[in-house]
Design an enzyme around this catalytic site. Structure first.
Site, PDB file in Angstrom:
ATOM      1  CB  THR A 242       2.978  -1.070   1.569  1.00  0.00           C
ATOM      2  OG1 THR A 242       2.146   0.072   1.415  1.00  0.00           O
ATOM      3  CG2 THR A 242       3.746  -1.310   0.293  1.00  0.00           C
TER       4      THR A 242
ATOM      5  CG  ASP B 150      -4.039   1.334   3.097  1.00  0.00           C
ATOM      6  OD1 ASP B 150      -3.600   2.139   3.944  1.00  0.00           O
ATOM      7  OD2 ASP B 150      -3.790   1.413   1.888  1.00  0.00           O
ATOM      8  CB  SER B 151      -1.824   1.384   8.501  1.00  0.00           C
ATOM      9  OG  SER B 151      -1.043   2.419   7.966  1.00  0.00           O
ATOM     10  CB  SER B 152      -4.748   5.139   5.144  1.00  0.00           C
ATOM     11  OG  SER B 152      -5.211   4.166   4.246  1.00  0.00           O
TER      12      SER B 152
ATOM     13  CB  CYS C 298       9.679  23.458  14.376  1.00  0.00           C
ATOM     14  SG  CYS C 298       9.480  25.174  13.959  1.00  0.00           S
TER      15      CYS C 298
ATOM     16  CB  THR D 104       4.708   3.215   6.222  1.00  0.00           C
ATOM     17  OG1 THR D 104       4.092   3.635   5.003  1.00  0.00           O
ATOM     18  CG2 THR D 104       5.598   2.021   5.985  1.00  0.00           C
ATOM     19  CG  ASP D 105      -0.097   5.675   4.680  1.00  0.00           C
ATOM     20  OD1 ASP D 105       0.996   6.117   4.292  1.00  0.00           O
ATOM     21  OD2 ASP D 105      -0.992   5.291   3.902  1.00  0.00           O
TER      22      ASP D 105
END
Ligand code: ASP
Length: 351
Positions: A20, A68-70, A285, A100-101
């Site tokens: 991004t 795009d890092s996706s 968790c 960031t993904d």
């Protein structure tokens, strides 16, 4: 600070991969874009002179095809690690600019490939593009350059929202908030205070001699991530685990490391383990690790030889297993390394 025209041992190498931070609008939404070095220089020149002058010199290397890092893959992180290894002696530190993904996956993968670092490798990005209003990009770039010049940092870190996190402990936590990432099982390694980098040295990875890089190469081994859900069916899991090309499984268990008491499901897992597929358990968790001996349902992990991933993030457990299975290790050595902290990825923090 100035943009260096060539490598110098005191400069930072900024490696732009996409995300991004460098995106521009298109009729289908944001898309990865180039010319990042020029745009970064323009953005940093808007900082007040006092802050600009504190920044280290840097050189930019731009991917010819930012993404795009996706869509990023372990092969991309192998290429990235190889680039850092090749330029390692030429720079005082490195900033990797990434979407960031999958940024936490990238940071974990780099951490296992670039063991024994003697200088910082800082991974960053932003929630908003560089040129958009109220973008977090400029402060993230400023902080990352500042952290990359710190000689007390000798590991792969994530710099985001003014925080410095251990890379193999970081997780993307917020879809939009400028904080972006958390490392729930390890305290901050540093932070920006009044635009100055502060490093909490006792929490950082200590100096341990020369680098021991273990670069990934070739096709990564097939490792899957299996998150439990109530009612999970043995036959669905079997379809995945009976694949002969599968080498490893990260199982995301309940709480302290518990599995359902379902004989059919446990049978499928035991068969995969007996076939030599390496299985590692972590918790669903985010805070705390597993403790397989605590409940009767957790004893099963030991009985079917599922190794404890302790408090590793799923990203770190998956990257570590992929990395180790890609090397020519004996089963014993592989188990030993999985159960040991190689780069600070597992084990509770005791101040
Ligand atoms: N989809 C973007 C990416 O990971 C998201 C971002 O960078 O924030 O490249």
């Amino acid at each position: 600070m100035s943009v260096a025209t060539r490598d110098s041992p005191s400069s930072i190498l900024v490696i732009y991969t996409g995300g991004t931070i460098g995106m521009r609008n298109s009729d289908r939404g944001l898309v990865a874009a180039g010319d990042f070095g020029t745009r970064m220089a323009a953005a940093l020149s808007a900082l007040p002179p006092g802050r600009r002058s504190e920044l280290p010199d840097y050189v930019v290397w731009e991917s010819p095809a930012p993404i795009d890092s996706s869509s990023a893959t372990p092969e991309d992180w192998a290429t990235l690690a190889a680039l850092i290894a090749e330029r390692y002696q030429d720079h005082a530190g490195f900033v990797v600019i990434h979407g960031t993904d999958t940024l936490a996956w990238c940071a974990s993968s780099l951490a296992f490939q670039l063991q024994g670092l003697t200088k910082p490798v800082i991974v960053t990005g932003s929630q908003k593009p560089l040129e958009s209003d109220d973008s977090d990009a400029i402060t993230n770039l400023e902080a990352s350059l500042a952290f990359a010049a710190q000689t007390a940092v000798r590991e792969v870190c994530v710099s985001f929202g003014g925080h410095l996190l251990r890379g193999c402990r970081a997780r993307k936590w917020y879809t939009q908030d400028a904080l972006g990432f958390e490392s729930p099982n390890w305290p901050l390694l540093g932070e920006m205070v009044d635009h100055c980098p502060i490093i909490y040295t006792p929490r950082c990875w200590p100096a341990r001699g020369a680098p021991r890089f273990e670069l990934d190469s070739g096709r990564p081994p097939v490792v899957i991530r299996l998150a439990l859900w109530p009612g999970i069916r043995a036959q669905d899991v079997a379809r995945w685990l009976e694949d002969d090309s599968l080498r490893g499984v990260v199982i995301e268990c309940w709480g302290s490391g518990n599995l359902p008491e379902d004989d059919a499901l446990l049978g499928v897992l035991a068969r995969a383990s007996a076939e030599g597929k390496v299985m590692v358990a972590v918790s669903q968790c985010p805070v705390g690790g597993i403790n397989p001996g605590a409940y009767a349902t957790g004893q099963t992990l030991k009985e079917i030889d599922i190794l404890s991933g302790d408090d590793m993030t799923p990203e770190a457990a998956h990257s570590k297993l992929t990395h180790l299975l890609g090397r020519d290790l004996s089963r014993e050595d592989l188990r030993h390394r999985l159960l040991t902290s190689l780069v600070g990825e597992r084990g509770f923090f005791t101040p």
